[in-house]
Design an enzyme around this catalytic site. Structure first.
Site, mmCIF file in Angstrom:
data_model
loop_
_atom_site.group_PDB
_atom_site.id
_atom_site.type_symbol
_atom_site.label_atom_id
_atom_site.label_comp_id
_atom_site.label_asym_id
_atom_site.label_seq_id
_atom_site.Cartn_x
_atom_site.Cartn_y
_atom_site.Cartn_z
ATOM 1 N N ASP A 45 -0.283 2.605 -3.354
ATOM 2 C CA ASP A 45 0.281 2.854 -2.026
ATOM 3 C C ASP A 45 0.454 4.352 -1.783
ATOM 4 O OD1 ASP A 45 1.302 2.172 0.388
ATOM 5 O OD2 ASP A 45 2.994 1.012 -0.377
ATOM 6 N N CYS A 85 -4.831 -24.017 7.026
ATOM 7 C CA CYS A 85 -3.392 -23.690 7.041
ATOM 8 C C CYS A 85 -3.115 -22.561 8.034
ATOM 9 C CB CYS A 85 -2.957 -23.276 5.630
ATOM 10 S SG CYS A 85 -1.238 -22.746 5.533
ATOM 11 N N CYS A 107 5.871 -16.310 11.581
ATOM 12 C CA CYS A 107 6.175 -14.878 11.751
ATOM 13 C C CYS A 107 7.136 -14.663 12.922
ATOM 14 C CB CYS A 107 4.885 -14.104 11.988
ATOM 15 S SG CYS A 107 5.202 -12.381 12.415
HETATM 16 C C1 B12 Z 1 0.195 0.253 6.051
HETATM 17 C C2 B12 Z 1 0.745 -0.796 5.112
HETATM 18 C C3 B12 Z 1 1.687 -1.677 5.628
HETATM 19 C C4 B12 Z 1 1.999 -1.778 7.123
HETATM 20 C C5 B12 Z 1 0.834 -2.546 7.799
HETATM 21 C C6 B12 Z 1 0.476 -3.864 7.083
HETATM 22 C C7 B12 Z 1 -0.952 -4.356 7.211
HETATM 23 N N1 B12 Z 1 -1.114 -5.647 7.043
HETATM 24 O O1 B12 Z 1 -1.887 -3.587 7.389
HETATM 25 C C8 B12 Z 1 3.376 -2.515 7.111
HETATM 26 C C9 B12 Z 1 4.506 -1.483 7.100
HETATM 27 C C10 B12 Z 1 3.611 -3.488 8.271
HETATM 28 C C11 B12 Z 1 3.324 -3.200 5.747
HETATM 29 C C12 B12 Z 1 4.063 -4.318 5.430
HETATM 30 C C13 B12 Z 1 4.021 -4.964 4.221
HETATM 31 N N2 B12 Z 1 3.415 -4.541 3.089
HETATM 32 CO CO1 B12 Z 1 2.184 -3.013 3.056
HETATM 33 N N3 B12 Z 1 0.877 -1.666 2.899
HETATM 34 C C14 B12 Z 1 0.329 -0.868 3.767
HETATM 35 C C15 B12 Z 1 -0.762 -0.006 3.089
HETATM 36 C C16 B12 Z 1 -0.182 1.393 2.834
HETATM 37 C C17 B12 Z 1 -2.079 0.111 3.884
HETATM 38 C C18 B12 Z 1 -2.590 -1.202 4.485
HETATM 39 C C19 B12 Z 1 -3.759 -1.006 5.427
HETATM 40 O O2 B12 Z 1 -4.686 -0.270 5.114
HETATM 41 N N4 B12 Z 1 -3.717 -1.634 6.589
HETATM 42 C C20 B12 Z 1 -4.778 -1.526 7.557
HETATM 43 C C21 B12 Z 1 -5.384 -2.910 7.925
HETATM 44 C C22 B12 Z 1 -6.572 -2.714 8.844
HETATM 45 O O3 B12 Z 1 -5.825 -3.543 6.733
HETATM 46 P P1 B12 Z 1 -6.248 -5.115 6.659
HETATM 47 O O4 B12 Z 1 -5.604 -5.876 7.747
HETATM 48 O O5 B12 Z 1 -6.047 -5.568 5.259
HETATM 49 O O6 B12 Z 1 -7.825 -5.071 6.937
HETATM 50 C C23 B12 Z 1 -8.760 -4.519 6.003
HETATM 51 C C24 B12 Z 1 -9.318 -5.533 4.999
HETATM 52 O O7 B12 Z 1 -8.339 -6.468 4.615
HETATM 53 C C25 B12 Z 1 -10.525 -6.130 5.685
HETATM 54 N N5 B12 Z 1 -10.493 -7.526 6.086
HETATM 55 C C26 B12 Z 1 -10.968 -8.471 5.282
HETATM 56 N N6 B12 Z 1 -10.935 -9.651 5.893
HETATM 57 C C27 B12 Z 1 -10.403 -9.460 7.121
HETATM 58 C C28 B12 Z 1 -10.139 -10.389 8.145
HETATM 59 C C29 B12 Z 1 -9.548 -9.913 9.311
HETATM 60 C C30 B12 Z 1 -9.235 -10.879 10.404
HETATM 61 C C31 B12 Z 1 -9.221 -8.544 9.453
HETATM 62 C C32 B12 Z 1 -8.559 -8.032 10.694
HETATM 63 C C33 B12 Z 1 -9.520 -7.635 8.404
HETATM 64 C C34 B12 Z 1 -10.124 -8.110 7.243
HETATM 65 O O8 B12 Z 1 -10.816 -5.294 6.787
HETATM 66 C C35 B12 Z 1 -9.976 -4.163 6.829
HETATM 67 C C36 B12 Z 1 -10.715 -2.963 6.321
HETATM 68 O O9 B12 Z 1 -11.137 -3.164 5.010
HETATM 69 C C37 B12 Z 1 -1.002 -0.813 1.762
HETATM 70 C C38 B12 Z 1 -1.343 0.063 0.534
HETATM 71 C C39 B12 Z 1 -2.773 0.552 0.599
HETATM 72 N N7 B12 Z 1 -2.975 1.845 0.444
HETATM 73 O O10 B12 Z 1 -3.677 -0.237 0.786
HETATM 74 C C40 B12 Z 1 0.348 -1.568 1.553
HETATM 75 C C41 B12 Z 1 0.300 -2.995 0.980
HETATM 76 C C42 B12 Z 1 -0.795 -3.745 1.694
HETATM 77 N N8 B12 Z 1 1.588 -3.555 1.366
HETATM 78 C C43 B12 Z 1 2.100 -4.381 0.515
HETATM 79 C C44 B12 Z 1 3.283 -5.152 0.719
HETATM 80 C C45 B12 Z 1 3.890 -5.822 -0.488
HETATM 81 C C46 B12 Z 1 3.834 -5.273 2.011
HETATM 82 C C47 B12 Z 1 4.974 -6.225 2.456
HETATM 83 C C48 B12 Z 1 4.942 -7.597 1.810
HETATM 84 C C49 B12 Z 1 6.338 -5.524 2.185
HETATM 85 C C50 B12 Z 1 7.547 -6.306 2.689
HETATM 86 N N9 B12 Z 1 8.021 -7.300 1.965
HETATM 87 O O11 B12 Z 1 8.063 -6.003 3.721
HETATM 88 C C51 B12 Z 1 4.710 -6.286 3.987
HETATM 89 C C52 B12 Z 1 3.770 -7.440 4.355
HETATM 90 C C53 B12 Z 1 3.208 -7.380 5.750
HETATM 91 C C54 B12 Z 1 1.885 -8.128 5.859
HETATM 92 N N10 B12 Z 1 1.950 -9.403 6.205
HETATM 93 O O12 B12 Z 1 0.807 -7.521 5.632
HETATM 94 C C55 B12 Z 1 1.215 -4.506 -0.729
HETATM 95 C C56 B12 Z 1 0.458 -5.843 -0.691
HETATM 96 C C57 B12 Z 1 0.334 -6.567 -2.023
HETATM 97 C C58 B12 Z 1 -0.429 -7.866 -1.850
HETATM 98 N N11 B12 Z 1 -0.103 -8.874 -2.633
HETATM 99 O O13 B12 Z 1 -1.292 -7.993 -1.029
HETATM 100 C C59 B12 Z 1 0.286 -3.210 -0.584
HETATM 101 C C60 B12 Z 1 -1.124 -3.384 -1.122
HETATM 102 C C61 B12 Z 1 1.024 -2.066 -1.321
HETATM 103 C C62 B12 Z 1 0.879 -2.143 -2.849
HETATM 104 N N12 B12 Z 1 0.336 -1.109 -3.491
HETATM 105 O O14 B12 Z 1 1.218 -3.131 -3.469
HETATM 106 N N13 B12 Z 1 2.423 -2.590 4.913
HETATM 107 S S1 SF4 Z 2 7.154 -9.786 10.620
HETATM 108 FE FE1 SF4 Z 2 5.562 -11.329 10.403
HETATM 109 S S2 SF4 Z 2 3.770 -10.265 9.556
HETATM 110 FE FE2 SF4 Z 2 5.523 -8.902 9.286
HETATM 111 S S3 SF4 Z 2 6.145 -9.350 7.182
HETATM 112 FE FE3 SF4 Z 2 7.421 -10.632 8.569
HETATM 113 S S4 SF4 Z 2 6.351 -12.601 8.738
HETATM 114 FE FE4 SF4 Z 2 4.909 -11.103 7.828
HETATM 115 S S1 SF4 Z 3 0.503 -19.508 4.696
HETATM 116 FE FE1 SF4 Z 3 -1.028 -18.112 5.577
HETATM 117 S S2 SF4 Z 3 -1.781 -16.938 3.840
HETATM 118 FE FE2 SF4 Z 3 -0.739 -18.759 2.985
HETATM 119 S S3 SF4 Z 3 -2.396 -20.294 2.754
HETATM 120 FE FE3 SF4 Z 3 -1.439 -20.609 4.761
HETATM 121 S S4 SF4 Z 3 -2.743 -19.417 6.169
HETATM 122 FE FE4 SF4 Z 3 -3.180 -18.674 4.100
#
Ligand code: B12
Ligand code: SF4
Ligand code: SF4
Length: 308
Positions: free
Chosen positions: A129, A186, A193
């Protein structure tokens, strides 16, 4: 060592260091589909005030630009499951423990030292991260699980209660195969959310996500943001989309002694923040993820928990 012996050695050493799983991905630019998804996500404005996600785009889309000479990514998972109920404080589970960033990074550097000590020269950098790297994408490539509809990496038989770390190295290793999604039909996370932040095709709109609002957003809440926070009842972070995920039934409690549950955070009464002195806040949160967010933001979050 041959690449297959070295790969097996590294995976075993990662487990010996307390990581729960380790996989390998080959360093390469992101395929166009993925980089387009990332750019489309930014174009929607889903990153809100997290301007850092817009910077260093070429590095984020290519680990060889981030770490010159990179050949393989060693990706690890680090468990934080508590198997129990939501912490009464409303602090997300990962944050009720010491700050994970330095812990995971230091262990990855220890892993690199162990590789060197076994006679294998290696250069690299460890991240958790802490760099422009799309960690979940690389974890999926490294065969560690799939990215669920809740956008978290899910591991069959384990769930998603773990953090990720990545060691980007110049080693030639045997890569793992990416896993397909097993979310099926699912939709529990999308429906549960509190901010309706999750969209199956567009991904997560951070501006409606309680985790973003309570941790990353620095400015006062708008009325709709307060409503979302009141609906979720989270003081810091949010675990709702993981609590409802059926795959998390399989998680096992985290046992690492360096990463204990801190009862002072599990049991914190949010109303106690209102008149808390800065010195008391510092001693409560030193060495945890709450420290960086600060007292003023947490007071704002506590205020937003009141139902309106
Ligand atoms: C910015 C960030 C956040 C932001 C934005 C979250 C998000 N989902 O992007 C906020 C502050 C909201 C956040 C929240 C949380 N986070 Co955060 N976050 C990050 C961070 C720094 C970058 C994520 C990122 O690049 N987002 C940009 C979007 C575009 O990424 P994406 O949706 O995954 O899409 C990419 C791929 O997944 C892919 N993709 C593949 N299939 C698909 C399908 C679709 C439909 C789409 C759209 C994209 C896609 O395409 C995109 C480009 O490659 C990472 C660490 C890192 N450097 O990676 C941690 C990270 C993802 N976070 C983490 C955690 C634990 C959390 C929380 C659970 C914390 C909490 N309890 O509050 C929540 C969960 C929220 C959630 N449901 O995702 C962990 C996840 C661990 C895991 N098991 O996956 C990470 C990896 C940090 C770590 N080192 O452990 N986070
Ligand atoms: S607000 Fe929604 S997307 Fe964000 S961590 Fe909570 S349940 Fe997941
Ligand atoms: S709760 Fe969301 S992430 Fe978990 S199995 Fe169902 S659709 Fe997938």
């Amino acid at each position: 060592m041959t690449p297959d012996k070295l790969t097996a050695f590294i995976k075993q050493e990662a487990l010996n260091l307390g990581f729960d799983a380790c996989g390998i991905a080959t360093a390469a630019p992101l395929p166009t589909l993925e980089s387009d998804r990332f750019k489309a996500w930014l174009a929607e404005g889903f990153q809100g005030e997290m301007g850092y996600l817009e910077r260093n785009l070429s590095k984020r889309l290519d680990p060889q630009e981030l770490v010159p000479g990179a050949r393989s990514l060693i990706v690890v998972t680090f468990n934080y499951s508590n198997k129990g109920q939501r912490p009464p404080s409303g602090i997300a589970r990962y944050a009720c423990r010491p700050d994970y960033h330095p812990l995971i990074r230091n262990r990855l550097y220890t892993l690199m030292d162990t590789i060197r000590a076994a006679g294998q020269p290696v250069n690299g950098r460890a991240f958790s991260d802490s760099a422009p790297l799309i960690e979940r994408y690389w974890a999926q490539q490294a065969g560690l699980g799939w990215i669920g509809k809740n956008r978290l990496l899910i591991r069959p038989g384990i769930g998603s209660w773990f953090l990720l770390g990545v060691l980007v190295t110049d080693l030639t290793l045997v890569p793992d195969s990416p896993q397909e999604s097993r979310c099926g039909s699912c939709r529990r996370c999308l429906e549960a959310c509190p901010g309706q932040a999750l969209d199956e095709t567009k991904g997560l709109d951070a501006r409606r996500c309680i985790s973003y609002l309570t941790i990353e957003k620095k400015t006062p809440f708008e009325a709709y943001e307060r409503r979302i926070c009141a609906a979720g009842q989270w003081l810091f972070g949010c675990d709702t989309c993981q609590e409802v995920c059926p795959w998390n039934r399989f998680s096992q409690p985290a046992m690492d002694e360096a990463f204990p549950l801190l009862s002072k955070l599990v049991a914190l009464d949010p109303t106690a923040l209102k008149n808390m002195e800065p010195a008391a806040f510092t001693s409560l949160t030193a060495g945890t993820a709450l420290e960086r967010t600060g007292l003023a933001s947490l007071q704002r979050n506590a205020e937003a928990l009141k139902k309106v």
